[in-house]
Design a protein around this motif. Structure first.
Motif, PDB file in Angstrom:
ATOM      1  N   UNK A   1       2.515   8.747  -8.293  1.00  0.00           N
ATOM      2  CA  UNK A   1       3.113   7.403  -8.230  1.00  0.00           C
ATOM      3  C   UNK A   1       3.659   7.118  -6.837  1.00  0.00           C
ATOM      4  N   UNK A   2       4.354   8.071  -6.259  1.00  0.00           N
ATOM      5  CA  UNK A   2       4.865   7.880  -4.896  1.00  0.00           C
ATOM      6  C   UNK A   2       3.699   7.746  -3.917  1.00  0.00           C
ATOM      7  N   UNK A   3       2.656   8.518  -4.162  1.00  0.00           N
ATOM      8  CA  UNK A   3       1.473   8.428  -3.310  1.00  0.00           C
ATOM      9  C   UNK A   3       0.832   7.045  -3.402  1.00  0.00           C
ATOM     10  N   UNK A   4       0.818   6.457  -4.601  1.00  0.00           N
ATOM     11  CA  UNK A   4       0.278   5.103  -4.757  1.00  0.00           C
ATOM     12  C   UNK A   4       1.049   4.113  -3.888  1.00  0.00           C
ATOM     13  N   UNK A   5       2.376   4.206  -3.948  1.00  0.00           N
ATOM     14  CA  UNK A   5       3.212   3.301  -3.147  1.00  0.00           C
ATOM     15  C   UNK A   5       2.954   3.531  -1.662  1.00  0.00           C
ATOM     16  N   UNK A   6       2.858   4.784  -1.293  1.00  0.00           N
ATOM     17  CA  UNK A   6       2.657   5.125   0.121  1.00  0.00           C
ATOM     18  C   UNK A   6       1.331   4.572   0.628  1.00  0.00           C
ATOM     19  N   UNK A   7       0.277   4.723  -0.169  1.00  0.00           N
ATOM     20  CA  UNK A   7      -1.048   4.282   0.258  1.00  0.00           C
ATOM     21  C   UNK A   7      -1.224   2.774   0.164  1.00  0.00           C
ATOM     22  N   UNK A   8      -0.351   2.115  -0.605  1.00  0.00           N
ATOM     23  CA  UNK A   8      -0.432   0.660  -0.689  1.00  0.00           C
ATOM     24  C   UNK A   8       0.045  -0.015   0.588  1.00  0.00           C
ATOM     25  N   UNK A   9       0.822   0.726   1.402  1.00  0.00           N
ATOM     26  CA  UNK A   9       1.360   0.196   2.655  1.00  0.00           C
ATOM     27  C   UNK A   9       2.082  -1.134   2.428  1.00  0.00           C
ATOM     28  N   UNK A  10       2.872  -1.165   1.374  1.00  0.00           N
ATOM     29  CA  UNK A  10       3.620  -2.386   1.060  1.00  0.00           C
ATOM     30  C   UNK A  10       4.621  -2.686   2.157  1.00  0.00           C
ATOM     31  N   UNK A  11       4.722  -3.940   2.524  1.00  0.00           N
ATOM     32  CA  UNK A  11       5.633  -4.347   3.597  1.00  0.00           C
ATOM     33  C   UNK A  11       7.070  -4.345   3.102  1.00  0.00           C
ATOM     34  N   UNK A  12       7.996  -4.390   4.039  1.00  0.00           N
ATOM     35  CA  UNK A  12       9.414  -4.425   3.687  1.00  0.00           C
ATOM     36  C   UNK A  12       9.742  -5.688   2.897  1.00  0.00           C
TER      37      UNK A  12
ATOM     38  N   UNK B   1      12.013  -8.739  -6.728  1.00  0.00           N
ATOM     39  CA  UNK B   1      12.215  -8.234  -8.096  1.00  0.00           C
ATOM     40  C   UNK B   1      11.237  -7.099  -8.402  1.00  0.00           C
ATOM     41  N   UNK B   2       9.983  -7.264  -7.951  1.00  0.00           N
ATOM     42  CA  UNK B   2       8.996  -6.209  -8.172  1.00  0.00           C
ATOM     43  C   UNK B   2       9.363  -4.928  -7.450  1.00  0.00           C
ATOM     44  N   UNK B   3       9.893  -5.059  -6.233  1.00  0.00           N
ATOM     45  CA  UNK B   3      10.321  -3.877  -5.489  1.00  0.00           C
ATOM     46  C   UNK B   3      11.457  -3.160  -6.185  1.00  0.00           C
ATOM     47  N   UNK B   4      12.400  -3.928  -6.749  1.00  0.00           N
ATOM     48  CA  UNK B   4      13.520  -3.326  -7.476  1.00  0.00           C
ATOM     49  C   UNK B   4      13.014  -2.555  -8.688  1.00  0.00           C
ATOM     50  N   UNK B   5      12.056  -3.158  -9.434  1.00  0.00           N
ATOM     51  CA  UNK B   5      11.494  -2.477 -10.600  1.00  0.00           C
ATOM     52  C   UNK B   5      10.751  -1.212 -10.193  1.00  0.00           C
ATOM     53  N   UNK B   6      10.044  -1.295  -9.068  1.00  0.00           N
ATOM     54  CA  UNK B   6       9.304  -0.143  -8.574  1.00  0.00           C
ATOM     55  C   UNK B   6      10.252   1.008  -8.230  1.00  0.00           C
ATOM     56  N   UNK B   7      11.315   0.712  -7.505  1.00  0.00           N
ATOM     57  CA  UNK B   7      12.268   1.752  -7.116  1.00  0.00           C
ATOM     58  C   UNK B   7      12.993   2.323  -8.325  1.00  0.00           C
ATOM     59  N   UNK B   8      13.300   1.452  -9.279  1.00  0.00           N
ATOM     60  CA  UNK B   8      13.972   1.932 -10.494  1.00  0.00           C
ATOM     61  C   UNK B   8      13.064   2.886 -11.272  1.00  0.00           C
ATOM     62  N   UNK B   9      11.770   2.565 -11.334  1.00  0.00           N
ATOM     63  CA  UNK B   9      10.825   3.456 -12.001  1.00  0.00           C
ATOM     64  C   UNK B   9      10.703   4.796 -11.304  1.00  0.00           C
ATOM     65  N   UNK B  10      10.705   4.771  -9.976  1.00  0.00           N
ATOM     66  CA  UNK B  10      10.649   6.024  -9.225  1.00  0.00           C
ATOM     67  C   UNK B  10      11.897   6.863  -9.465  1.00  0.00           C
ATOM     68  N   UNK B  11      13.056   6.206  -9.520  1.00  0.00           N
ATOM     69  CA  UNK B  11      14.302   6.942  -9.770  1.00  0.00           C
ATOM     70  C   UNK B  11      14.265   7.629 -11.124  1.00  0.00           C
TER      71      UNK B  11
END
Length: 292
Positions: free
Chosen positions: A168-179, A185-195
């Motif tokens: 999952x972390x690798x997916x985020x890393x390879x997506x190269x999502x911008x800041x 809201x999607x970023x918050x959900x993503x970080x919460x899922x990783x936590x």
């Protein structure tokens, strides 16, 4: 002096049962036979070098070694209990001379046959308390078999969860999502899922510390390779404009700190911050770095 080998055998059996208990049902960071064996196999594989070491086999070989040592010590322990009472308190099948089958190897033979629940019956106890003790050894053999199955069924799902976190972390890393994309809201959900996923990995390391000694060959499923990036995401979220992103980033940072504390306390002993622990974790699982 029949009591001395009997006492020694009893202590050996109790020590193994204690180790099985602490390995499966009450893991502690204070070690035990299983952890010592797993660590020894891990370090030995490191000294073989990346070319000679079978990739990813240190963990499975360590578990096999632990189970084999458990069974061997239990068999030796019960053999020590039987040996002082041979041949007087045992019956022998026709064709066997009792005086010729009363040595330590014969006691070990009886113990192995009983532990494996084969029940050949060519040599059997006749004394009252020995006749009770022999079925107890068979029960211990069944416990060891059940413990091996339970251990395997516990460790491998934990490994699957750990690899899922890494992927999952690798997916985020390879997506190269911008800041800006993560500051939403999607970023918050993503970080919460990783936590949440990191917290599960922390619990798995506590419950199944032997899973640490399993090396992931695939770069995308190797958690040590991605924890530094996860820490960078948590730090980036701290400066986000979106309050939910800041909160989720703070939770992720705390989850990573807990994981680092668990790894350092049980395995790495760097006494450093989370970033240093994750770097040491990555080095310890890098085939090109271990053993140097």
């Amino acid at each position: 002096m029949t009591w001395l080998p009997t006492l020694l055998g009893t202590l050996l059996v109790l020590a193994i049962l204690r180790d099985v208990f602490h390995t499966l049902w009450h893991p502690t960071r204070h070690g035990g036979l299983s952890r010592l064996v797993m660590t020894a196999v891990w370090r030995l594989s490191a000294h073989l070098g990346p070319r000679r070491r079978p990739a990813g086999l240190a963990g499975p070989l360590g578990m096999v070694s632990v189970v084999a040592i458990w069974a061997l010590i239990v068999a030796v322990g019960w053999a020590l209990i039987y040996w002082p009472h041979m041949p007087e308190r045992f019956s022998y099948a026709a064709g066997l001379t009792p005086a010729e089958h009363a040595g330590p190897l014969d006691a070990l033979y009886i113990s192995l046959v009983t532990l494996a629940t084969l029940g050949l019956g060519d040599i059997a106890p006749t004394s009252g308390w020995l006749r009770v003790l022999t079925p107890v050894e068979a029960l211990v053999g069944f416990v060891l078999l059940s413990a091996t199955v339970a251990w395997t069924l516990g460790v491998y799902p934990a490994l699957a969860r750990r690899r899922a976190v890494a992927l999952r972390i690798s997916h985020v890393r390879r997506s190269r999502a911008s800041a800006d994309a993560l500051d939403s809201d999607g970023g918050a959900a993503l970080l919460d899922g990783l936590a949440s996923a990191v917290s599960v990995a922390t619990v798995d390391f506590m419950q199944y510390p032997e899973s640490y000694y399993f090396e992931d060959v695939d770069e995308n499923t190797a958690l040590p390779r991605h924890l530094g990036y996860a820490a960078a995401l948590a730090e980036q979220a701290a400066t986000a404009r979106h309050p939910d992103v800041r909160l989720a980033g703070s939770v992720l940072g705390i989850a990573l700190a807990d994981l680092a504390e668990s790894l350092d306390d049980r395995f790495l002993h760097t006494n450093g911050p989370a970033r240093q622990v994750f770097a040491a974790y990555a080095v310890d699982h890098d085939p090109n770095s271990r053993g140097r």
